[in-house]
Design an enzyme around this catalytic site. Structure first.
Site, PDB file in Angstrom:
ATOM      1  CG  PHE A   1      16.934  -5.437 -10.400  1.00 58.21           C
ATOM      2  CD1 PHE A   1      16.393  -6.089  -9.304  1.00 58.21           C
ATOM      3  CD2 PHE A   1      17.097  -4.059 -10.336  1.00 58.21           C
ATOM      4  CE1 PHE A   1      16.021  -5.390  -8.171  1.00 58.21           C
ATOM      5  CE2 PHE A   1      16.731  -3.344  -9.207  1.00 58.21           C
ATOM      6  CZ  PHE A   1      16.187  -4.009  -8.113  1.00 58.21           C
ATOM      7  CD  GLN A   2      13.584  -1.991 -10.095  1.00 57.01           C
ATOM      8  OE1 GLN A   2      14.138  -1.190 -10.854  1.00 57.01           O
ATOM      9  NE2 GLN A   2      13.078  -1.631  -8.927  1.00 57.01           N
TER      10      GLN A   2
ATOM     11  CB  VAL B   1     -15.031   4.718  -4.938  1.00 54.12           C
ATOM     12  CG1 VAL B   1     -14.326   3.711  -4.033  1.00 54.12           C
ATOM     13  CG2 VAL B   1     -16.052   4.018  -5.811  1.00 54.12           C
TER      14      VAL B   1
ATOM     15  CG  PHE C   1     -21.020   1.395  -1.257  1.00 50.39           C
ATOM     16  CD1 PHE C   1     -22.166   2.162  -1.264  1.00 50.39           C
ATOM     17  CD2 PHE C   1     -20.772   0.571  -2.336  1.00 50.39           C
ATOM     18  CE1 PHE C   1     -23.053   2.114  -2.330  1.00 50.39           C
ATOM     19  CE2 PHE C   1     -21.654   0.517  -3.405  1.00 50.39           C
ATOM     20  CZ  PHE C   1     -22.793   1.290  -3.399  1.00 50.39           C
TER      21      PHE C   1
ATOM     22  CD  GLU D   1       6.008   4.990  -8.529  1.00 52.25           C
ATOM     23  OE1 GLU D   1       7.258   4.969  -8.603  1.00 52.25           O
ATOM     24  OE2 GLU D   1       5.358   4.423  -7.614  1.00 52.25           O
TER      25      GLU D   1
END
Length: 574
Positions: free
Chosen positions: A112-113, A382, A467, A50
């Protein structure tokens, strides 16, 4: 025949011009996905995570300026959306997220969830509301859409799966007008005040950002009248850099010295449509003027002597007739000469000699730039990929450049490339990915194959979070916890049904990238680049110099002196 709440949601989105929803199916979304299946007026873009859905929707919204939509099932599906939605919100692109919820009768029971979307999305949205009754649809959805479009950001509707399956009360969309396109301009007195200040000033530098989109001609005319060099922020690069004889590059951590000096040596800094965040790169003694359509941003980053609320195009059109021609071009000439030398120095780093390792990432990015189509869409991860994109990708008014430039999230490039390619199937889309960023959401390489998206993924593999290592060295730390034990990315791509290529020497870079670009389908090129490549900011503070010296001392004392030799070999002994 009665229509369901889910049917009405789909109809409202389709009538508003939404063409697709990005997401991962789940039982709490069944009403919506089944309505889409039956009606076929929206496309369901099935991704593998997602977070990818939110990044992809953000890319679509960024490129088109129109509303884009993503969805997540209840609980974990909602949570996976959050990082991508933060990026959308901070990039100010209009995205509506459908956050499915547990059965309405169970809310508040620790079911649940169960999560609370209104709390979850509070900081990454302008609007978040639960639809608990059919009577709320489509009004709540339309409020969310209008909020996302008008405030340029994220809006969320939380919809329990059982409510989506109930009979709708309303039967059709309520809003039928096109998206408003207002203009915002300072008052006549404010324009006169600004014109008077600029007419009295000689050494003016312009700092422009993403707010200059759509006002390129006005910006160039302004710089010509003021004899002002133009520095651009990262998000302004795609809108400002091209066909610009006043361009002196960027400043900040990603920039280089010419942009920094053009700002530090001016008497007046004119900020236009930018929220450039790094306070240490602003001049201390110059008069600073800021123009922004969002009044809350005035003075947020530095002291401001004059602040004006207005959009760039409208404000500059009102200002230009009141400006006198500045005939003193000394500041502009010095700034352009500094830029010429800085650009030459950067270009000299973007080289590859046959048979000589390591491969410099600057060279890889330059090759990508030279071989890419004139209307290519680039995405960059990035970290160091963003630095090389900032310095070596050339914008021309047709190309686009996307990244996580405000939120700074890893793993953005591939998901944004997915959204870009779905939105513009006929254009070349290129993801410049770091090995750390790609590995984080690598599962969505499968999305490229599932939807046959011809995205070209260039993986800069240095087996480290490069980085982060550079930041550690600049602060005096011996790098730790940044090693990446990577797989063969090209082999994984081949296993996913994607063309996979691997460049291990400089002479392999150009032919392999060319082969990938010509391939009719998704392709990945894994390039083994130098881990020790330094990306120096335009100015080095005393603290950074001390920190780097301290790192070298610690590295030697801890038995890692070979890293110092490698640093010198990669960056000095070319």
């Amino acid at each position: 025949m009665a229509i369901k709440v889910a049917d009405l949601l789909v109809e409202v989105l389709a009538e508003a011009g939404v063409q697709r929803i990005y997401g991962v199916s789940g039982d709490s979304l069944n009403g919506i996905t089944d309505s889409m299946r039956a009606r076929k007026n929206l496309e369901w873009i099935h991704v593998r995570h997602e977070e990818t859905a939110a990044f992809a929707a953000g890319a679509e919204a960024h490129l088109t300026g129109k509303l884009a939509v993503c969805a997540g099932s209840c609980g974990p599906g909602n949570l996976h959306l959050i990082n991508g939605l933060y990026d959308c919100h901070r990039n100010r692109v209009p995205v509506v997220a459908i956050a499915a919820q547990i059965p309405s009768s169970e809310i508040g029971s620790g079911y649940f969830q169960e999560t609370d979307p209104k709390h979850l999305f509070a900081q990454c949205s302008h609007y978040c509301e639960l639809v608990s009754q059919p009577e709320q649809m489509p009004r709540v959805l339309e409020i969310a859409m209008q909020t996302a479009l008008s405030r340029r950001g994220v809006a969320v509707i939380a919809l329990p799966g059982d409510v989506a399956l109930r009979d709708a009360v309303e039967r059709a969309p309520r809003l039928h007008f096109p998206t408003p396109q207002p203009t915002v301009c300072p008052s006549e007195d404010e324009i006169n005040t600004l014109a008077d200040l600029l007419n009295r000033s000689k050494k003016i530098t312009i700092l422009g950002g993403a707010g200059c989109a759509g006002a390129h001609a006005e910006l160039i005319e302004l710089a010509g009248k003021l004899q002002a060099p133009i520095v651009h922020a990262m998000r302004g690069k795609e809108f400002i850099e091209y066909d610009n004889p006043f361009d002196v590059g960027m400043t900040g951590l990603l920039g280089f010295s010419s942009g920094y000096h053009a700002m530090m040596n001016c008497d007046v800094l004119l900020m236009i449509g930018t929220d450039f965040p790094y306070r240490q790169f602003f001049p201390k003694d110059a008069t600073i003027v800021q123009i922004d359509v969002r009044g809350e941003q005035l003075g947020r980053r530095t002291k401001v002597d004059y602040g004006f609320i207005g959009d760039t195009k409208t404000t500059l059109r009102a200002l230009l007739p009141k400006l006198e021609q500045n005939h003193d071009d000394a500041h502009l000439r010095r700034s352009l000469e500094h830029y010429r030398k800085a650009r030459k120095g950067l270009d000299e780093l973007a080289t590859g000699k046959s048979g000589k390792k390591p491969i410099h990432p600057q060279y890889v990015t330059r090759v990508v730039d030279q071989l890419a189509s004139e209307d290519a869409i680039f995405t960059c991860d990035v970290g160091t990929p963003t630095i090389w994109a900032a310095r070596y990708l050339t914008m021309n008014g047709k190309r686009r450049l996307l990244g996580s430039f405000n939120h700074g999230s890893m793993a953005n490039a591939l998901p944004q490339a997915i959204g870009a390619q779905i939105t513009y199937p006929g254009r070349q889309v290129i993801s410049i990915s770091g090995d750390g960023g790609l590995a984080m959401l690598m599962g969505d390489l499968l999305t490229l194959k599932q939807h046959e998206l011809p995205v070209k993924t260039i993986v800069l593999r240095n087996d480290s979070l490069a980085f982060v290592e550079l930041e550690m060295k600049a602060s005096g730390f011996v790098d730790f916890g940044t090693d990446l034990r990577n797989p063969e990315f090209a082999t994984i791509a081949e296993g996913a049904g994607i063309l996979g290529l691997k460049a291990e020497t400089p002479e392999q870079v150009e032919p392999m990238i060319a082969q990938a670009f010509k391939h009719d389908g998704p392709a990945l090129v894994e390039v083994l680049v130098s881990r020790q490549e330094l990306s120096m900011p335009p100015t080095i503070t005393l603290e950074q110099a001390k920190g780097f010296g301290l790192f070298m001392a610690k590295a030697v004392l801890s038995g890692r002196g070979d890293e110092i030799i490698d640093l010198a070999r990669v960056n000095l002994l070319r």
